[in-house]
Scaffold this motif. Sequence first.
Motif, PDB file in Angstrom:
ATOM      1  N   TYR A 277      46.061  37.484  47.087  1.00 55.56           N
ATOM      2  CA  TYR A 277      46.055  37.068  45.690  1.00 55.56           C
ATOM      3  C   TYR A 277      45.481  35.661  45.549  1.00 55.56           C
ATOM      4  N   GLU A 278      45.940  34.763  46.392  1.00 56.62           N
ATOM      5  CA  GLU A 278      45.487  33.374  46.284  1.00 56.62           C
ATOM      6  C   GLU A 278      44.016  33.217  46.637  1.00 56.62           C
ATOM      7  N   THR A 279      43.579  33.962  47.624  1.00 58.10           N
ATOM      8  CA  THR A 279      42.163  33.889  47.996  1.00 58.10           C
ATOM      9  C   THR A 279      41.271  34.348  46.844  1.00 58.10           C
ATOM     10  N   TYR A 280      41.674  35.432  46.203  1.00 60.24           N
ATOM     11  CA  TYR A 280      40.882  35.932  45.066  1.00 60.24           C
ATOM     12  C   TYR A 280      40.932  34.947  43.895  1.00 60.24           C
ATOM     13  N   GLN A 281      42.119  34.410  43.612  1.00 60.90           N
ATOM     14  CA  GLN A 281      42.257  33.425  42.537  1.00 60.90           C
ATOM     15  C   GLN A 281      41.310  32.250  42.758  1.00 60.90           C
ATOM     16  N   GLU A 282      41.302  31.784  43.982  1.00 63.78           N
ATOM     17  CA  GLU A 282      40.476  30.633  44.310  1.00 63.78           C
ATOM     18  C   GLU A 282      38.996  30.985  44.210  1.00 63.78           C
ATOM     19  N   PHE A 283      38.672  32.139  44.729  1.00 62.91           N
ATOM     20  CA  PHE A 283      37.283  32.580  44.711  1.00 62.91           C
ATOM     21  C   PHE A 283      36.725  32.573  43.288  1.00 62.91           C
ATOM     22  N   TYR A 284      37.550  32.956  42.339  1.00 66.91           N
ATOM     23  CA  TYR A 284      37.094  33.087  40.955  1.00 66.91           C
ATOM     24  C   TYR A 284      37.638  31.995  40.036  1.00 66.91           C
ATOM     25  N   GLN A 285      38.041  30.875  40.622  1.00 64.79           N
ATOM     26  CA  GLN A 285      38.697  29.872  39.775  1.00 64.79           C
ATOM     27  C   GLN A 285      37.777  29.292  38.699  1.00 64.79           C
ATOM     28  N   ASP A 286      36.487  29.292  38.936  1.00 64.75           N
ATOM     29  CA  ASP A 286      35.554  28.779  37.921  1.00 64.75           C
ATOM     30  C   ASP A 286      34.838  29.900  37.171  1.00 64.75           C
ATOM     31  N   SER A 287      35.381  31.086  37.277  1.00 63.83           N
ATOM     32  CA  SER A 287      34.747  32.243  36.626  1.00 63.83           C
ATOM     33  C   SER A 287      35.632  32.722  35.484  1.00 63.83           C
ATOM     34  N   PRO A 288      35.275  32.336  34.256  1.00 62.00           N
ATOM     35  CA  PRO A 288      36.176  32.642  33.136  1.00 62.00           C
ATOM     36  C   PRO A 288      36.321  34.130  32.861  1.00 62.00           C
ATOM     37  N   PHE A 289      35.404  34.965  33.341  1.00 63.65           N
ATOM     38  CA  PHE A 289      35.479  36.393  33.005  1.00 63.65           C
ATOM     39  C   PHE A 289      36.130  37.250  34.087  1.00 63.65           C
ATOM     40  N   VAL A 290      36.528  36.661  35.183  1.00 69.72           N
ATOM     41  CA  VAL A 290      37.236  37.451  36.194  1.00 69.72           C
ATOM     42  C   VAL A 290      38.712  37.075  36.166  1.00 69.72           C
ATOM     43  N   ARG A 291      39.538  38.077  35.982  1.00 66.99           N
ATOM     44  CA  ARG A 291      40.982  37.825  35.936  1.00 66.99           C
ATOM     45  C   ARG A 291      41.658  38.586  37.076  1.00 66.99           C
ATOM     46  N   ILE A 292      42.290  37.870  37.980  1.00 68.45           N
ATOM     47  CA  ILE A 292      43.017  38.507  39.074  1.00 68.45           C
ATOM     48  C   ILE A 292      44.432  38.796  38.572  1.00 68.45           C
ATOM     49  N   ARG A 293      44.832  40.058  38.683  1.00 70.17           N
ATOM     50  CA  ARG A 293      46.148  40.427  38.184  1.00 70.17           C
ATOM     51  C   ARG A 293      47.270  40.034  39.143  1.00 70.17           C
ATOM     52  N   PRO A 294      48.425  39.729  38.607  1.00 62.76           N
ATOM     53  CA  PRO A 294      49.577  39.409  39.459  1.00 62.76           C
ATOM     54  C   PRO A 294      49.836  40.515  40.480  1.00 62.76           C
ATOM     55  N   ILE A 295      50.413  40.175  41.600  1.00 64.07           N
ATOM     56  CA  ILE A 295      50.722  41.139  42.654  1.00 64.07           C
ATOM     57  C   ILE A 295      51.546  42.290  42.085  1.00 64.07           C
ATOM     58  N   GLY A 296      51.133  43.504  42.398  1.00 62.32           N
ATOM     59  CA  GLY A 296      51.869  44.684  41.934  1.00 62.32           C
ATOM     60  C   GLY A 296      51.371  45.237  40.623  1.00 62.32           C
ATOM     61  N   GLN A 297      50.415  44.542  39.996  1.00 62.69           N
ATOM     62  CA  GLN A 297      49.899  45.019  38.709  1.00 62.69           C
ATOM     63  C   GLN A 297      48.452  45.473  38.877  1.00 62.69           C
ATOM     64  N   PHE A 298      48.141  46.649  38.333  1.00 59.22           N
ATOM     65  CA  PHE A 298      46.761  47.128  38.372  1.00 59.22           C
ATOM     66  C   PHE A 298      46.188  47.134  36.957  1.00 59.22           C
ATOM     67  N   PRO A 299      44.929  46.767  36.819  1.00 54.84           N
ATOM     68  CA  PRO A 299      44.338  46.730  35.487  1.00 54.84           C
ATOM     69  C   PRO A 299      43.954  48.127  34.997  1.00 54.84           C
ATOM     70  N   GLN A 300      43.886  48.289  33.696  1.00 55.86           N
ATOM     71  CA  GLN A 300      43.452  49.527  33.051  1.00 55.86           C
ATOM     72  C   GLN A 300      42.156  49.228  32.289  1.00 55.86           C
ATOM     73  N   THR A 301      41.330  50.251  32.128  1.00 56.24           N
ATOM     74  CA  THR A 301      40.030  49.982  31.496  1.00 56.24           C
ATOM     75  C   THR A 301      40.167  49.447  30.073  1.00 56.24           C
ATOM     76  N   LYS A 302      41.177  49.912  29.356  1.00 55.27           N
ATOM     77  CA  LYS A 302      41.319  49.489  27.962  1.00 55.27           C
ATOM     78  C   LYS A 302      41.652  48.003  27.847  1.00 55.27           C
ATOM     79  N   GLU A 303      42.157  47.440  28.911  1.00 52.34           N
ATOM     80  CA  GLU A 303      42.559  46.036  28.866  1.00 52.34           C
ATOM     81  C   GLU A 303      41.373  45.071  28.889  1.00 52.34           C
TER      82      GLU A 303
END
Lengths: 363, 363, 363, 363
Positions: A277-303
Amino acid sequence: MIDLKVAIIGATGYAGIELVRLLLRHPEAELTYLTSDSYTGQELAAVYPHLTGLLQSSLALSIHDDGVSTLKAIDVHTIAQCADVVFLSLPAGLSSALVPQLLEQGLRVIDLGGDHRIPADLYEAWYKKMPADAAIFRQAVYGLTEIARTKVAGATFISNPGCYTTAAQLAILPSLQAGWIDGRRIIIDAKSGVSGAGRGVGLGTHFSEINENFKAYKIGAHQHTPEIEYHLSLASGQDTCVTFAPHLVPMTRGILATSYLPLQSKACGQLTQEQIYETYQEFYQDSPFVRIRPIGQFPQTKEVYGTNYCDIGLYLDQRTKQLIAVSVIDNLVKGAAGQAVQNLNVMYGLDETTGLEMSPLYP
Amino acid sequence: MIDLKVAIIGATGYAGIELVRLLLRHPEAELTYLTSDSYTGQELAAVYPHLTGLLQSSLALSIHDDGVSTLKAIDVHTIAQCADVVFLSLPAGLSSALVPQLLEQGLRVIDLGGDHRIPADLYEAWYKKMPADAAIFRQAVYGLTEIARTKVAGATFISNPGCYTTAAQLAILPSLQAGWIDGRRIIIDAKSGVSGAGRGVGLGTHFSEINENFKAYKIGAHQHTPEIEYHLSLASGQDTCVTFAPHLVPMTRGILATSYLPLQSKACGQLTQEQIYETYQEFYQDSPFVRIRPIGQFPQTKEVYGTNYCDIGLYLDQRTKQLIAVSVIDNLVKGAAGQAVQNLNVMYGLDETTGLEMSPLYP
Amino acid sequence: MIDLKVAIIGATGYAGIELVRLLLRHPEAELTYLTSDSYTGQELAAVYPHLTGLLQSSLALSIHDDGVSTLKAIDVHTIAQCADVVFLSLPAGLSSALVPQLLEQGLRVIDLGGDHRIPADLYEAWYKKMPADAAIFRQAVYGLTEIARTKVAGATFISNPGCYTTAAQLAILPSLQAGWIDGRRIIIDAKSGVSGAGRGVGLGTHFSEINENFKAYKIGAHQHTPEIEYHLSLASGQDTCVTFAPHLVPMTRGILATSYLPLQSKACGQLTQEQIYETYQEFYQDSPFVRIRPIGQFPQTKEVYGTNYCDIGLYLDQRTKQLIAVSVIDNLVKGAAGQAVQNLNVMYGLDETTGLEMSPLYP
Amino acid sequence: MIDLKVAIIGATGYAGIELVRLLLRHPEAELTYLTSDSYTGQELAAVYPHLTGLLQSSLALSIHDDGVSTLKAIDVHTIAQCADVVFLSLPAGLSSALVPQLLEQGLRVIDLGGDHRIPADLYEAWYKKMPADAAIFRQAVYGLTEIARTKVAGATFISNPGCYTTAAQLAILPSLQAGWIDGRRIIIDAKSGVSGAGRGVGLGTHFSEINENFKAYKIGAHQHTPEIEYHLSLASGQDTCVTFAPHLVPMTRGILATSYLPLQSKACGQLTQEQIYETYQEFYQDSPFVRIRPIGQFPQTKEVYGTNYCDIGLYLDQRTKQLIAVSVIDNLVKGAAGQAVQNLNVMYGLDETTGLEMSPLYP
């Protein structure tokens, strides 16, 4: 004020009309020339009544007698007179002939099609069409914005990534670069809404054949396969090999990619969910359009519906030694028109989110 | 800069969350207090992950320690401290108790519920609940913006119209005022997407019961019937009687109302399609959100998706002596949150379209 | 054992393939000849893979070398050799030329198309095509089975009713015959699933244009309007005039018709909900496929899914002096192939329900 | 004539009501006792109006005063008096208590739930509930009919497989037995319609949350994972390990499983597409409900809609050394009620297809 003059070649396909939606509300862009092969000479609002009344107001400054709202044929010289930048949204095989002419006129170009994403040999093998000129291909910046931001900034010609490939690469690349996974055994099971097949008519987009139905298609043969492999390899410096299986979901918009990433033996038992989780957060920290979801949560297309977000959820399956990444995008936005506008913004030094700040439409 | 501080009571229902979507991007409004009965104390993004990352950025100024992104209980005094205007989005019967307290605190109020739309006797008969206080009801401005713009401008308390009633009244009123139709024999056959039923769970919103299915419900008994009759009568000065039959469409958003308007005998044979079109055009010439479709064209719900538009198509059936009006809205926007924001704009002297300028999401 | 040999002309349209589904399981019928204009020479299971393995087993007796599972061209003489009865499922305007030839060969004919449902003048006015021969039209029995059972029993040529018209007439006729309603001011607001538009491709059946969308079409101009008026008038002995407005629902199967029937003044205040229910029950007491719903209950399209039922719910609105009838059918079964098989059964003296005994697929 | 008397415990869930659909038309079975926890004492047609008029006709012989159409409480003694065989369709954890009582009464039992599919240790670990009695578990025949036909033939107690597990195992087992693939690195990406989640209400089955949306759920944690591993291992004699990721499709019925089967190194370069096709054909040559699709064709969920078929398409990806199997079933038929009836048939020596001969509903 920058006030970019923008032409769209292929404005009445679904990616083209999504460009219209986004650019109509873009504070620094003005639509000046829209082409359509199927509807030349018609008013855009006659083809797409949802735009009734919208083009007049924002496009009063058009230099053409009949206004921007009338769909035109492709005329490179007129485009050069009235536009700074051109978006191409055409079927495979058509933009490779146009791009050199447009560039020669001093126009900047953002090509949403697949003609300039992969080298000639791969293109021929997977698209079964004549590839683009090699010199032009070398000139193209592959615009997966989050990865190529600095190259995009100075570019005159962007090759905008494919929809599936955007969702997959953003989910896989941080793991690949971290050295956790074996890039030669990646499996991507992807699911797309029907708008990805475009507005062309056929049994493959016929409502009664698609609704209340689910299917796989082009398994092992989809042209996004080499695009993913080529650009993952380039960006990570590792050889990658991908089994890619696309599926069609009975919905209009949205892509969800489930990527199965086999752990390197050294990563097994060591890596933790938190670390990922932290590696992904860091990787995209300056990318406003990438949102890493909290551990245990999966995104849905409608979101991410109607927006340029790519949301990613991650699961570490220690039992089967797999890292599973689930990523979602709106195929017409981050998968096409939205990323193209994002690239426009970066190209011209605007804030990356300009004109793309909307919240997802939910429900 | 106006910078209105806004509270939403009932922020996690579908109308509430649509208010959040619109107000997050409203240049003159700032969300400061969100309540939720079901999710008090939770982060909004935990309830609605599509909002991940969106509230922090725009709501940094919140006066509360735990920030606007944490859902609160209803506390009138705190609301009065941090808000100028309050939107209520509550089930029928709950806002009538709250509104007097809010008004007493000097807050302006926009009530999206049905408690203040019709007089007490009608309310009791159709809602089977205790009506609101009569003095408060008299204070309420019925906010069908296009019709009540001047009253809304000076108002402190708006009763926002129902979804079906908005679609129906905007389509019928010009004909009624023109004297073409017999207002005592109006038939409205309305069709709504499922989000109109809210986020509450039950078999009536269960996917497998609704999908690939179509049904009528509450025929002759729907609580929007008296609202339509009462306000059509008020606005036109004619007695109206309406047969109203709502139906449920297997889709999420959108209302289409087909109104059958029997021609007065004097209008038969005289009235023309062109005359009707022009009368409607003129009636709505200063209404940016009402679009009259060209003769022969009927609007579809998707053509206003995610926006505050009400599109209207008209057909004169000389053979059967009926004028048929087809109107569409997005039930959560023009039918609820969007019209509420439109009223906010008019109330505070802002441009009516502020924060509502988006193009429809199509397809 | 009767063992009818059956040919289907136009077997690969949606009504045709539904005939295949029903007749494959019909204990007294055997498919012997299937034609397809688009797929001549191909195997049926290559066009419709859901039929993989199904035709071989049940059609071993086919007299043709290449078997019934191979789609043929239309050849009247061969059909006459291998069939007793022919179903036609063709676009408007095509069956009028074929029917005389088939009848001349001594074949019995059931035409699912619209060419023989209404007299020449009406046909020309609404279909804008050449009408069928007048003598052949007079020979046709209009097969709304519940109403025309005795005529169907002796018939050699059946004109099978339209989908909308079946749903509407079954709901309206008992009231009209009872003298309760004014037949000159009937309004029918009908809603259909997309399969009613057939398998032809076009934007009107394109998934992304239909899904999450709802629209009206052909208001006041649909060719089922004169069919309803003509046959309601014939059956009731009263002049009827119908405002008919069809709509498209984002689902595959199902029609729901909401019929607004203005009460005669003598019926107002007298008629009761119970009386209506009992009259309808009695009217259809010998009709196994019509189910009158208990008072207060309205049918949903899914409740007849895949079956030949027509379910009807009734509401007496004393306040507005309207009787409202809601009727549902599966447009491909009772609205097309199922009623055609029902007519086949009655024509040949079989039990009316033979091969049609399935329960609805729910959910 | 056999005339089996059948009870259903849990008749108003979706699997239960699908049993009703199938058994109502089963020529050798008669429904005699239906239980429902939620609707005890109510008429079945009041809960499910699509059954209006259907139970009376076929169930006249019921021994109960109030008839089979009235839903009952569970009463083992009464069931023993009026039934030969009992289907249980209950939430996990409820049937383990009932089964011993039913068996003790001499009843045969077919349990559609998960309580007796896997050993106690696995059950506890994945279901987090008390496991069934070990002796009863040993008595259970795991009824994946195609694999266990001979054991089912003599059984008194069947544990009916799960929906996902049926689709996956039928697709994987022939390859595993042929020794082509490495069973320890299987990936199954499965997609299900919403009816698989049952009729219970909640946000997870709320129309507006599911429609035009796609999501993954329970990745790495779904209780069908150990069922697939355990029974694949038992049937093949090889240790298997499965990464299983289920997804939810916005449709009502259908499961599609995409199984990624890594080739053993010895199989790479040797195995051909034709060999795979023939091996699968042979494996299922006596299985009327499994249809292997021609090379290059993949099945779609709608192509088995409403039927007991499992259709399988296969793709050999030599490039990535994967065999990809795509299998589809109707989750409520082959995935639940249909396979249960198939087991009933085999158990009692009836033809395996009795009562299950319908064609798929397409479109």
